[in-house]
Design an enzyme around this catalytic site. Structure first.
Site, PDB file in Angstrom:
ATOM      1  N   HIS A  66       0.886 -87.940 -12.691  1.00 57.87           N
ATOM      2  CA  HIS A  66       2.035 -87.040 -12.665  1.00 57.87           C
ATOM      3  C   HIS A  66       1.662 -85.789 -13.452  1.00 57.87           C
ATOM      4  O   HIS A  66       0.510 -85.643 -13.879  1.00 57.87           O
ATOM      5  CB  HIS A  66       3.275 -87.745 -13.237  1.00 57.87           C
ATOM      6  CG  HIS A  66       3.034 -88.424 -14.559  1.00 57.87           C
ATOM      7  ND1 HIS A  66       2.748 -87.717 -15.699  1.00 57.87           N
ATOM      8  CD2 HIS A  66       2.989 -89.737 -14.913  1.00 57.87           C
ATOM      9  CE1 HIS A  66       2.569 -88.570 -16.708  1.00 57.87           C
ATOM     10  NE2 HIS A  66       2.703 -89.801 -16.256  1.00 57.87           N
ATOM     11  N   HIS A 102      -0.323 -86.163 -16.800  1.00 55.44           N
ATOM     12  CA  HIS A 102      -1.775 -86.323 -16.642  1.00 55.44           C
ATOM     13  C   HIS A 102      -2.415 -84.990 -16.247  1.00 55.44           C
ATOM     14  O   HIS A 102      -3.473 -84.622 -16.764  1.00 55.44           O
ATOM     15  CB  HIS A 102      -2.086 -87.344 -15.541  1.00 55.44           C
ATOM     16  CG  HIS A 102      -1.565 -88.729 -15.778  1.00 55.44           C
ATOM     17  ND1 HIS A 102      -0.534 -89.255 -15.050  1.00 55.44           N
ATOM     18  CD2 HIS A 102      -1.955 -89.705 -16.635  1.00 55.44           C
ATOM     19  CE1 HIS A 102      -0.299 -90.486 -15.437  1.00 55.44           C
ATOM     20  NE2 HIS A 102      -1.144 -90.797 -16.415  1.00 55.44           N
ATOM     21  N   GLY A 124      -2.442 -87.925 -24.424  1.00 54.13           N
ATOM     22  CA  GLY A 124      -1.090 -87.395 -24.529  1.00 54.13           C
ATOM     23  C   GLY A 124      -0.388 -87.836 -25.806  1.00 54.13           C
ATOM     24  O   GLY A 124      -0.520 -88.984 -26.234  1.00 54.13           O
TER      25      GLY A 124
END
Ligand code: AMP
Length: 292
Positions: A34, A37, A148
């Site tokens: 998504h 990423h 992340g």
């Protein structure tokens, strides 16, 4: 974009790049990509000459009874997203390539950092993460690797593993990418029904309420430098708990305020602390966090 399924192919290609003096960035993923990423790949492409992304649903980070079998997979779509964002090579190994028969060597960060927060309910999760990330680092030997902040505990654990084991790679943390209502993008959001998806917005509402509470307390305090020290962690947790409890589909697993590096719980809030939460919406477990 090169598609590689074996460790050897990756090593040969990365070796060529390195002999040409090019820098290499790595973005480990489990696929079902998504915009979160994509933002890591784009950040890697801005800072490195060549970007390797891995797409591998890592079985050792799932406990039995978790969602390994039904984890969403769509490799063709993943490849399109990777290519659009500047990926040079995607490593897509099968399970036997990463865990050949007789595999027995694991990497485990044996400190409280893996036992707090998600470690309480997912006892072997970080051992699986560190084992696969360590192996990817050995295969690719990237100059930089991108993770992340959405998975803040994972990022902290990997930073510690890299420090403790003197890995060659620099770890870069990237901000959480969110949907319009604030829900952190996650491959697991695909599990949510329409009604659950609406309810899932409550995680970010709790974060926004906590941030507002902290900033209001700070502005009424006057002293901007360490005004946060006056706020008890329990007060922040209580604001978030109230917000989430108003949503009947949400069940809190934890809401905690911890030190941003060691992840140990704190009594009073200070700058750099991590406020983290895990909430079940129906059968789907979602996590989120913010840094004070
Ligand atoms: P995963 O495929 O879930 O293992 O995630 C691969 C990488 O993407 C990890 O470093 C995650 O922290 C990162 N990531 C997942 N969701 C987001 C997001 N919403 N924003 C930024 N990074 C993310």
């Amino acid at each position: 974009m090169i598609v590689a399924e074996t460790i050897n192919e990756v090593r040969m290609q990365v070796g060529k790049w390195k002999r040409q003096g090019l820098t290499v960035g790595l973005v480990p993923t489990m696929g079902a990509l998504h915009e979160g990423h994509a933002s890591l790949v784009a950040a890697a492409a801005r800072a490195c000459d060549c970007v390797v992304a891995s797409v591998f649903v890592n079985p050792t980070q799932f406990a039995s009874g978790e969602d390994l079998e039904c984890y969403p997979r769509d490799f063709e779509r993943d490849c399109r997203i990777l290519e659009e964002n500047g990926c040079s090579l995607v490593f897509h190994p099968d399970v036997e390539e990463m865990y050949p028969e007789g595999f027995a060597t694991y990497v485990d960060v044996e400190s409280d950092i893996t036992k707090q927060l998600c470690g309480k309910s997912r006892g072997t999760h970080f051992k699986g993460v560190c084992t696969v990330v360590s192996k990817l680092f050995h295969i690719v030997m990237p100059h930089r690797a991108y993770f992340g902040e959405k998975d803040a505990q994972q990022l902290a654990v990997i930073r510690k593993m890299v420090r403790d084991q003197a890995f060659y790679t620099e770890i870069i943390g990237c901000p959480t990418v969110r949907e319009e209502d604030g829900l952190a993008m996650s491959s697991r959001n695909a599990y949510l029904s329409e009604e659950e998806r609406k309810a899932a917005g409550v995680l970010y509402q709790a974060i926004a309420a906590a941030q507002k509470f902290i900033s209001e307390r700070c502005s009424s305090d006057g002293d901007a430098s360490d005004c946060r020290r006056e706020i008890a962690a329990a007060e922040v947790i209580s604001v978030m708990r109230q917000t989430i409890e108003a949503e009947s589909l949400a069940k809190i697993e934890y809401i905690e305020v911890v030190d941003g590096t060691a992840l140990t719980p704190v009594d009073r809030v200070s700058s750099g602390d991590l406020v983290a939460l895990a909430v079940h919406i129906g059968k789907t477990r979602l996590i989120d966090n913010f840094t004070v």
